[in-house]
Motif scaffolding. Structure first.
Motif, PDB file in Angstrom:
ATOM      1  N   ILE A   1      30.106  73.814  26.122  1.00  0.00           N
ATOM      2  CA  ILE A   1      29.852  75.237  26.337  1.00  0.00           C
ATOM      3  C   ILE A   1      28.828  75.735  25.315  1.00  0.00           C
ATOM      4  N   PHE A   2      27.749  76.306  25.823  1.00  0.00           N
ATOM      5  CA  PHE A   2      26.778  76.981  24.968  1.00  0.00           C
ATOM      6  C   PHE A   2      27.053  78.471  25.033  1.00  0.00           C
ATOM      7  N   ASN A   3      26.606  79.188  24.022  1.00  0.00           N
ATOM      8  CA  ASN A   3      26.798  80.643  23.965  1.00  0.00           C
ATOM      9  C   ASN A   3      28.271  81.021  23.947  1.00  0.00           C
ATOM     10  N   LEU A   4      29.068  80.225  23.254  1.00  0.00           N
ATOM     11  CA  LEU A   4      30.486  80.517  23.099  1.00  0.00           C
ATOM     12  C   LEU A   4      30.621  81.830  22.333  1.00  0.00           C
ATOM     13  N   GLU A   5      31.464  82.709  22.828  1.00  0.00           N
ATOM     14  CA  GLU A   5      31.612  84.052  22.252  1.00  0.00           C
ATOM     15  C   GLU A   5      32.832  84.172  21.347  1.00  0.00           C
ATOM     16  N   GLY A   6      33.332  83.090  20.802  1.00  0.00           N
ATOM     17  CA  GLY A   6      34.520  83.141  19.968  1.00  0.00           C
ATOM     18  C   GLY A   6      34.357  84.069  18.783  1.00  0.00           C
ATOM     19  N   LYS A   7      35.366  84.929  18.578  1.00  0.00           N
ATOM     20  CA  LYS A   7      35.324  85.888  17.472  1.00  0.00           C
ATOM     21  C   LYS A   7      35.976  85.326  16.212  1.00  0.00           C
ATOM     22  N   ASN A   8      36.837  84.308  16.408  1.00  0.00           N
ATOM     23  CA  ASN A   8      37.523  83.674  15.287  1.00  0.00           C
ATOM     24  C   ASN A   8      37.946  82.270  15.725  1.00  0.00           C
ATOM     25  N   LYS A   9      38.595  81.557  14.834  1.00  0.00           N
ATOM     26  CA  LYS A   9      38.998  80.179  15.110  1.00  0.00           C
ATOM     27  C   LYS A   9      39.865  80.073  16.364  1.00  0.00           C
ATOM     28  N   THR A  10      40.905  80.877  16.445  1.00  0.00           N
ATOM     29  CA  THR A  10      41.827  80.806  17.581  1.00  0.00           C
ATOM     30  C   THR A  10      41.112  81.108  18.892  1.00  0.00           C
ATOM     31  N   ASP A  11      40.274  82.109  18.878  1.00  0.00           N
ATOM     32  CA  ASP A  11      39.534  82.499  20.076  1.00  0.00           C
ATOM     33  C   ASP A  11      38.599  81.372  20.536  1.00  0.00           C
ATOM     34  N   ALA A  12      37.871  80.775  19.606  1.00  0.00           N
ATOM     35  CA  ALA A  12      36.943  79.697  19.951  1.00  0.00           C
ATOM     36  C   ALA A  12      37.694  78.476  20.495  1.00  0.00           C
ATOM     37  N   ILE A  13      38.787  78.111  19.854  1.00  0.00           N
ATOM     38  CA  ILE A  13      39.593  76.973  20.317  1.00  0.00           C
ATOM     39  C   ILE A  13      40.155  77.258  21.706  1.00  0.00           C
ATOM     40  N   THR A  14      40.628  78.479  21.926  1.00  0.00           N
ATOM     41  CA  THR A  14      41.186  78.842  23.231  1.00  0.00           C
ATOM     42  C   THR A  14      40.134  78.762  24.329  1.00  0.00           C
ATOM     43  N   GLN A  15      38.925  79.238  24.054  1.00  0.00           N
ATOM     44  CA  GLN A  15      37.861  79.163  25.060  1.00  0.00           C
ATOM     45  C   GLN A  15      37.504  77.717  25.397  1.00  0.00           C
ATOM     46  N   LEU A  16      37.458  76.861  24.393  1.00  0.00           N
ATOM     47  CA  LEU A  16      37.183  75.441  24.656  1.00  0.00           C
ATOM     48  C   LEU A  16      38.337  74.815  25.435  1.00  0.00           C
ATOM     49  N   ALA A  17      39.560  75.183  25.089  1.00  0.00           N
ATOM     50  CA  ALA A  17      40.721  74.653  25.808  1.00  0.00           C
ATOM     51  C   ALA A  17      40.720  75.121  27.264  1.00  0.00           C
ATOM     52  N   GLN A  18      40.248  76.338  27.525  1.00  0.00           N
ATOM     53  CA  GLN A  18      40.142  76.818  28.909  1.00  0.00           C
ATOM     54  C   GLN A  18      39.214  75.923  29.716  1.00  0.00           C
ATOM     55  N   CYS A  19      38.160  75.462  29.092  1.00  0.00           N
ATOM     56  CA  CYS A  19      37.245  74.528  29.753  1.00  0.00           C
ATOM     57  C   CYS A  19      37.975  73.226  30.085  1.00  0.00           C
ATOM     58  N   LEU A  20      38.776  72.733  29.155  1.00  0.00           N
ATOM     59  CA  LEU A  20      39.545  71.506  29.395  1.00  0.00           C
ATOM     60  C   LEU A  20      40.578  71.707  30.498  1.00  0.00           C
ATOM     61  N   LEU A  21      41.173  72.896  30.557  1.00  0.00           N
ATOM     62  CA  LEU A  21      42.130  73.203  31.624  1.00  0.00           C
ATOM     63  C   LEU A  21      41.422  73.212  32.985  1.00  0.00           C
ATOM     64  N   LYS A  22      40.300  73.877  33.037  1.00  0.00           N
ATOM     65  CA  LYS A  22      39.517  73.952  34.278  1.00  0.00           C
ATOM     66  C   LYS A  22      39.141  72.558  34.784  1.00  0.00           C
ATOM     67  N   ASN A  23      38.842  71.658  33.852  1.00  0.00           N
ATOM     68  CA  ASN A  23      38.415  70.305  34.222  1.00  0.00           C
ATOM     69  C   ASN A  23      39.565  69.301  34.237  1.00  0.00           C
ATOM     70  N   ARG A  24      40.787  69.818  34.256  1.00  0.00           N
ATOM     71  CA  ARG A  24      42.014  69.033  34.424  1.00  0.00           C
ATOM     72  C   ARG A  24      42.252  67.991  33.323  1.00  0.00           C
ATOM     73  N   VAL A  25      41.821  68.320  32.119  1.00  0.00           N
ATOM     74  CA  VAL A  25      42.098  67.457  30.974  1.00  0.00           C
ATOM     75  C   VAL A  25      43.439  67.833  30.363  1.00  0.00           C
ATOM     76  N   ILE A  26      43.757  69.131  30.408  1.00  0.00           N
ATOM     77  CA  ILE A  26      45.047  69.606  29.910  1.00  0.00           C
ATOM     78  C   ILE A  26      45.784  70.316  31.043  1.00  0.00           C
ATOM     79  N   THR A  27      47.102  70.384  30.916  1.00  0.00           N
ATOM     80  CA  THR A  27      47.923  70.990  31.971  1.00  0.00           C
ATOM     81  C   THR A  27      48.464  72.367  31.598  1.00  0.00           C
ATOM     82  N   ASP A  28      48.440  72.714  30.315  1.00  0.00           N
ATOM     83  CA  ASP A  28      48.999  73.988  29.867  1.00  0.00           C
ATOM     84  C   ASP A  28      48.141  74.523  28.728  1.00  0.00           C
TER      85      ASP A  28
END
Length: 149
Positions: free
Chosen positions: A13-40
């Motif tokens: 992901i380019f242009n990640l809009e994370g405001k802090n550590k938790t936000d940035a990690i969550t946005q990256l994890a959403q990408c993994l969820l979308k691509n079926r790498v994680i289930t929750d």
């Protein structure tokens, strides 16, 4: 394992809009969820943040390698996020983080995460590699950079 085998263009992901550590990690994890790498999403993010509590994965040079072995991971993968604005991350050099490599490994993934961490850490020690990462403007350039070094 070659690092490029677990980093796919769809998980960068380019242009990640994370405001802090938790936000940035969550946005990256959403990408993994979308691509079926994680289930929750919430379960995996909680596992990553629990790991962060033990010791920050902000390694310096504007880089962080958050990671977790988790029951919510279906297959080993790495999501890469390049932030629009650097964020505070409790790094060894007190610099803000601009680039995150989020490693997701199944709970029974053995030492895969250590292998990936080792490969990334070696690459990050090379100043010219870090410079090329900083200049990368798309997923292909990130992948090429990882392959070339």
């Amino acid at each position: 394992m070659d690092i490029t085998a677990v980093i796919k263009k769809d998980n960068i992901i380019f242009n990640l809009e994370g405001k802090n550590k938790t936000d940035a990690i969550t946005q990256l994890a959403q990408c993994l969820l979308k691509n079926r790498v994680i289930t929750d999403l919430n379960g995996f993010v909680a596992d990553v943040l629990k790991r962060e509590e033990e010791f920050s994965t902000g390694i310096g040079f504007g880089l962080a390698i958050p990671h977790a072995k988790s029951v919510y991971v279906t297959k080993t993968a790495v999501a890469v996020g390049k932030l629009n604005t650097a964020i505070g991350y409790n790094t060894a050099d007190n610099e803000k983080v601009k680039l995150l490599f989020l490693i997701a490994v199944p709970e029974k993934g053995g030492n895969e995460h250590l292998n990936i961490l080792s490969q990334l850490s070696r690459k990050f020690m090379d100043e010219s590699f870090r410079h090329r990462l900083d200049l990368a403007r798309n997923s292909e350039e990130i992948i090429r950079c990882l392959m070339d070094n």
